[in-house]
Structure formats: C-alpha cells, structure tokens
Motif scaffolding. Structure first.
Motif, short mmCIF file in Angstrom:
data_model
loop_
_atom_site.label_atom_id
_atom_site.label_comp_id
_atom_site.label_asym_id
_atom_site.label_seq_id
_atom_site.Cartn_x
_atom_site.Cartn_y
_atom_site.Cartn_z
N HIS A 22 0.52 -42.47 20.23
CA HIS A 22 -0.05 -43.87 20.04
C HIS A 22 1.18 -44.57 20.78
O HIS A 22 2.28 -44.54 21.07
CB HIS A 22 0.26 -44.04 18.59
CG HIS A 22 -0.43 -44.90 18.07
ND1 HIS A 22 0.09 -46.89 17.85
CD2 HIS A 22 -1.99 -44.91 17.62
CE1 HIS A 22 -0.80 -47.25 17.36
NE2 HIS A 22 -1.79 -45.96 17.14
N GLU A 114 -5.36 -47.71 9.67
CA GLU A 114 -4.76 -46.30 10.43
C GLU A 114 -4.60 -45.87 10.48
O GLU A 114 -2.83 -45.22 10.09
CB GLU A 114 -4.02 -47.53 11.86
CG GLU A 114 -5.10 -46.83 13.33
CD GLU A 114 -4.19 -47.23 14.43
OE1 GLU A 114 -4.45 -48.68 13.94
OE2 GLU A 114 -3.56 -47.00 15.02
N HIS A 168 -2.48 -55.90 12.98
CA HIS A 168 -3.29 -55.02 13.62
C HIS A 168 -4.81 -56.33 13.88
O HIS A 168 -4.61 -57.48 13.31
CB HIS A 168 -3.46 -54.82 12.32
CG HIS A 168 -5.14 -53.56 12.60
ND1 HIS A 168 -6.13 -53.64 12.09
CD2 HIS A 168 -4.23 -52.43 13.09
CE1 HIS A 168 -6.48 -52.28 12.56
NE2 HIS A 168 -5.49 -51.38 12.54
#
Ligand code: 6CM
Length: 258
Positions: A22, A114, A168
């Motif tokens: 990630h 997420e 985000h």
C-alpha cells in the motif's frame, strides 16, 4: 535450494502482508517504530517536563504543556496496570471497529474508509461537539501489530495499536461543518504471566498487563486552551478506566488470548 547431495530444502519466503504494497506502508512502518520506541521510554527517560495530572489506583497520566501557533497540542502519556487481561485482548478491542461505540464516549460517528489489510484500516470519525468550539472530525490509519518481547523471551509477545492522521479523498479536511483534528496515538501492552500454583493451569488471576497510552492531538483550529485542557483532564482518565473495564468484562468468561 539444492545441496551437493541433491537433497532439496524448501525455501519458505517470509510472510508478507498485503499492506506492505500500500502507498501508506513506508509511513506506517516509520511511525509505528517511532511511536513504539517512545512509548517504551519511561516518563523519566523521555525528556523532561512530564507533569502528573491524574492518578487513580495504578493509573498515572502525564502531560507536557505545548502549544503550536497558539493551539494546545499537549503530549499525553498514561501508564496503567490491569489484572486479568492480556495485551492482545486490549489491542483487539481497541483496534476493531465493531466494539468502538461500546467504549469511545466522545464518538458521534465512525466509518471505515478503507481496509488495507486485516491489521490496517483507515477510519473517519466525528466526535461530539464541545461548547464553545466547533465539532471535530478526524481521518486516521490504524495499525495492529505483535512485537517480540525482548525483555522476557519466554513471556507473551507485546501488542500495539498505532493511530495516525492521514488524508483521504472522500473526506477532505474542513470541507463540511467539522474542523479536522490531527492525532498520533499509540497503545502499547506488555503482558506478564505469574507462575500458577503447582499443577494448576494459568488463570486470569495470574495475568497482569502493563499499558502505555501516548497521544498528541492537534485541535486543528481555534479552541480555547483552558477548555481543551479541562476536557482532556476529564476525558482521558475516563477513557482509560472505561476501556480497560470494558475489556475485562468482555473477556472474563472467554479463553485467554495471548
Ligand atoms: O485513542 C482513543 N480513541 C481512538 C479511537 O476512537 C482514536 C481516536 C481519538 C480521537 C481523539 C479525539 C479526542 C478529542 C475530541 C474532542 C475534541 C474537541 C476539541 C474542542 C474542545 C474545546 O485514537 C481514545 C481517545 C480518548 C479521548 C479523550
């Protein structure tokens, strides 16, 4: 790998979490290492200026008065010792979203934005408004990790959860009615198991957990210093007492989870 004898030894690759792929992974690794190292330092070792502001039984809470651009960002360090629960159990209930409304009293709404992996989530939370300030919200990644116990190799592993503000696209800061706060939080839990009476199995009476909770919260916008410090003085002891009592209650009839 093939030896001269022709024998083949299977080479097992080290376990890899999908989280390591990630975009946030390098930051998560860096912050977790830093926060764990800081949390392991006692209040006497980690620099001067820690003042005790709350004490209740085994629980002690310290803060350093700090301001950035006139805003209170006092670092907080709390230590507590609780019998009957393990570090893994504490971290399980602190990390997992399904329990959060049970113990987090300042929370208004929580949403998982997420799932990076089963041990790494991104949260959006709104917190209850505190008069006379605006309501606050926060977006942070949260990471649960097992750490080797260097001091006692035969003892249970150490467990930690680190929360750190992030951005985000679904929830840009200060776009709605909330002011965005920024936080770094570390819960570090070290479990000790005392030898039970000869022949007896280990019970919850033989287990003690040392908890260290560190946090730095930047309120992100105007909030009167005196109100903020009064809120922290009231809310942090309430949180740590309520949360540990909650975990004791949840686990009392369950098998011990190390
Ligand atoms: O660490 C704690 N909780 C975690 C899970 O929710 C997570 C979130 C922390 C949010 C901390 C925000 C606290 C302050 C909220 C009110 C701000 C009002 C500002 C205006 C005042 C005049 O790490 C436990 C957090 C315990 C907080 C007391």
């Amino acid at each position: 790998e093939r030896l001269k004898s022709g024998q083949v030894i299977p080479v097992t690759p080290p376990p890899t979490s999908p989280a390591t792929l990630h975009r946030l992974w390098p930051e998560i690794e860096k912050v977790v290492k830093q926060e764990v190292a800081m949390a392991k330092l006692g209040v006497g070792e980690s620099g001067t200026g820690w003042q005790l502001f709350a004490e209740d039984g085994e629980m002690r809470m310290y803060r350093r008065e700090e301001e950035v651009d006139g805003m209170v960002v006092d670092p907080l360090k709390a230590v507590h010792v609780v019998k009957g629960i393990t570090g893994r159990e504490l971290c399980h209930y602190f990390f997992n979203p399904q329990y959060r409304y049970d113990w987090e009293t300042t929370l208004e709404h929580m949403n998982v934005l997420e799932t990076i992996s089963e041990d790494t989530l991104i949260f959006h939370q709104t917190h209850k408004r505190i008069w006379p300030a605006s309501q606050r919200d926060v977006v942070f990644w949260s990471h649960l990790r097992r750490l080797p116990n260097d001091q006692d190799r035969d003892g249970p592993d150490i467990w930690t959860v680190v929360n750190n503000s992030t951005e985000h696209p679904d929830h840009p800061a200060n776009a709605g009615k909330c002011v965005r706060i920024f936080l770094t939080v570390c819960l570090l839990c070290q479990t000790r198991v005392d030898p039970p009476k000869a022949g007896a199995p280990v019970s919850r009476d033989d287990i003690t957990c040392k908890i260290t909770y560190c946090s730095v919260v930047n309120p992100g916008g105007w909030a009167p210093a005196s109100v903020l410090r009064a809120v922290y003085k009231r809310e942090y002891p309430k949180f740590l007492k309520r949360f540990t009592a909650y975990v004791k209650n949840q686990t009392k009839d369950k098998p011990i989870m190390y």
